[in-house]
Write a protein that holds these residues in place. Sequence first.
Motif, short mmCIF file in Angstrom:
data_model
loop_
_atom_site.label_atom_id
_atom_site.label_comp_id
_atom_site.label_asym_id
_atom_site.label_seq_id
_atom_site.Cartn_x
_atom_site.Cartn_y
_atom_site.Cartn_z
N UNK A 111 0.79 -1.37 0.56
CA UNK A 111 -0.36 -0.66 0.05
C UNK A 111 0.81 1.68 0.19
N UNK A 112 2.16 1.28 1.03
CA UNK A 112 2.96 2.47 0.60
C UNK A 112 3.83 2.73 -0.58
N UNK A 114 2.49 1.85 -2.98
CA UNK A 114 1.30 2.32 -4.26
C UNK A 114 1.04 3.29 -3.88
N UNK A 115 0.76 4.04 -3.37
CA UNK A 115 0.49 5.23 -2.76
C UNK A 115 1.48 6.40 -3.01
N UNK A 116 2.16 5.74 -2.84
CA UNK A 116 4.57 6.88 -2.82
C UNK A 116 4.52 6.68 -3.89
N UNK A 117 3.95 5.41 -5.05
CA UNK A 117 4.75 5.80 -6.65
C UNK A 117 3.58 6.95 -7.26
N UNK A 118 2.06 7.07 -6.31
CA UNK A 118 0.64 7.89 -7.11
C UNK A 118 1.68 8.89 -6.57
N UNK A 119 2.17 9.04 -5.85
CA UNK A 119 2.13 11.52 -4.62
C UNK A 119 3.79 11.20 -6.41
N UNK A 120 4.34 10.61 -5.97
CA UNK A 120 5.40 11.00 -6.70
C UNK A 120 5.11 11.01 -7.90
N UNK A 121 4.64 10.29 -8.68
CA UNK A 121 4.28 9.89 -10.40
C UNK A 121 3.51 11.43 -10.70
N UNK A 122 2.31 11.66 -9.63
CA UNK A 122 1.52 13.10 -10.41
C UNK A 122 3.12 14.23 -9.82
N UNK A 123 3.68 14.10 -8.94
CA UNK A 123 4.64 15.63 -8.76
C UNK A 123 5.03 15.73 -10.12
N UNK A 245 -2.54 1.99 8.44
CA UNK A 245 -2.83 2.45 9.89
C UNK A 245 -1.84 4.06 10.16
N UNK A 246 -2.81 4.16 10.99
CA UNK A 246 -2.90 6.06 11.45
C UNK A 246 -1.14 5.85 11.28
N UNK A 247 -0.19 5.29 11.71
CA UNK A 247 1.09 5.33 12.26
C UNK A 247 1.63 5.10 10.98
N UNK A 248 1.00 4.36 9.55
CA UNK A 248 1.87 4.08 9.00
C UNK A 248 1.98 5.77 7.45
N UNK A 249 0.58 6.15 7.61
CA UNK A 249 0.45 6.98 7.30
C UNK A 249 1.63 8.04 8.17
N UNK A 250 1.32 8.20 8.80
CA UNK A 250 2.45 9.23 9.25
C UNK A 250 3.91 8.91 9.04
N UNK A 251 4.28 8.02 9.47
CA UNK A 251 5.47 7.44 8.43
C UNK A 251 5.97 7.87 7.64
N UNK A 252 4.70 7.88 6.78
CA UNK A 252 5.09 7.06 4.99
C UNK A 252 4.80 8.43 4.51
N UNK A 253 4.76 9.62 4.91
CA UNK A 253 3.75 10.91 3.75
C UNK A 253 5.25 11.60 3.91
N UNK A 254 5.63 11.84 4.72
CA UNK A 254 7.05 12.74 4.61
C UNK A 254 8.29 12.19 3.78
N UNK A 308 9.17 5.96 -4.00
CA UNK A 308 8.79 7.48 -4.82
C UNK A 308 9.70 8.41 -5.49
N UNK A 309 11.33 7.83 -4.96
CA UNK A 309 12.22 8.53 -6.00
C UNK A 309 12.02 7.59 -7.30
N UNK A 310 12.30 6.53 -7.33
CA UNK A 310 11.97 5.94 -8.08
C UNK A 310 11.14 5.92 -9.30
N UNK A 311 9.83 6.29 -9.40
CA UNK A 311 8.46 7.15 -10.10
C UNK A 311 8.49 7.88 -10.20
N UNK A 312 9.34 8.69 -9.52
CA UNK A 312 9.49 10.63 -9.74
C UNK A 312 10.61 11.00 -10.09
N UNK A 313 11.51 10.04 -10.97
CA UNK A 313 13.22 9.46 -11.49
C UNK A 313 12.12 9.34 -13.30
#
Length: 496
Positions: A111-112, A114-123, A245-254, A308-313
């Motif tokens: 999940x982190x 996939x969502x990280x790929x989405x965020x990075x791909x969009x940015x 989980x909430x903890x996963x979100x808080x540790x992943x978004x940055x 995220x770095x992979x998809x942004x690059x």
Amino acid sequence: MSTFDHLMNGFGVALLPMNLLWAFVGVTVGTAIGVLPGLGPALTIALLLPLTYKVDPTAALILFAGIYYGAMYGGSTTSILLNTPGESATIVTSLEGNKMAKKGRAGAALATAAIGSFVAGTIGTIGITFLAEPVVKLALMFGPADYFALMMLSFVTVSAVLGSSAVRGLTALAIGIFLGMIGIDNQTGQARFTFGITELFDGINVIVVAVGLFAVGETLYLAFQKSSKLQDDSVLEVKDSLWMSKADWSRSWKPWLRGSAIGFPIGAMPAGGAEIPTFLSYYTEKKLTKHPEEFGHGAIEGVAGPEAANNASAAGVLVPMLALGLPTSATAAIMLSAFQSYNINPGPQLFATKPELVWGLIASLYIGNVMLLVLNLPLVGLWVKILKIPTPLLYGGILVFATIGTYGISRSVIDLLLLYAMGVMGFFMRRYDFPTAPVIIGMILGPLAEQNFRQAMTISQGDMMTFLTKPISASLLALAVLALIGPKLWAMMRKA
């Protein structure tokens, strides 16, 4: 027209029903291929190049862009569940992702990713949208000498700096330049390196070389690797929830944002690529984490940041390809050959001559990103089943598709012989650690570099100093020399 107006027109093109369908096919096929270990976007696009020969150019390029983004998403599934990175860019994801899966947290890792790929791909796509035109304006200031110097820098960085060996990289580049020179010389009308074979007078089709090296060669290498050593093919099951989980979100978004900030600019450089930013992101997260004890044992930041770095690059790589016509990765080189198969040359003029194609392609990346998020989270079970396809059937199918597609382009037996000759060469290059991307880059950019060199010589009346008296070309050549000898000098200084 402003960038926003161009983008709105692009959405008008990308949202056409047929183009939407091609985007969906691209992201689905890309994800499916990305999931399979060893089969990356370069192989998939090379395989499909001959089959899309008669498709509308915009639709075909939207398909290839979807495959590219989709394969970047899919590669994380293999790394996390099988501990077998599909591409070098997903090696870092497997370090923490597979440890999370072994601890029963495969769902959170996927999940982190996939969502990280989405965020990075969009940015990254936003970066393409607003960075491409300024790069084009800069490129329009370039003359033939400047373009030649830029291509020299690209040759050095892609061949000598990023590979494991400068000699191997430059050897692969020389092979590509040689292949690009085969055929009738446009300036003199003389046949070069054709050996009396009339089918070679028009040159070697770059698609034949791309399919041979990446589809046939890679398949032969994977089959050889499979038979030469025992591999652990056990696929870990996804037992936990895909909801973070909430903890996963808080540790992943940055880490998602930091990975995007690291990946995009490095991907957009002529010496870009995805390996450097993924490692940089991993070590950045390791330094900044509040849970250092988890690194090496399944830290979620170690999955979120590198993905995220992979998809942004991956998005960044499209900037020099579209704006300058410079491919900085194997996939970008094959996408460039797709452009050329439609007699379209990426570069500064492309934005003026084919705006509907460029902006339709950029708009399709936004749409493809949303499609990928919807596809990846609910269908993890399906992607896991794809991992269980018998490899003999998979490899046999790739060879059949490659043969039919290549023969369908020109119906030439010579092309089939070239296809398998390139395939055997690709196998030995992979076997002995010679990079294959410089071959395609040399084949595409070699003739362009020669053309710009000749034009610069004509304008300066044969004065070689023209490359050193112009500020842009002199700076680019200095960077190329520094990139070539810098690592050696640094190593010598550290020893001293």
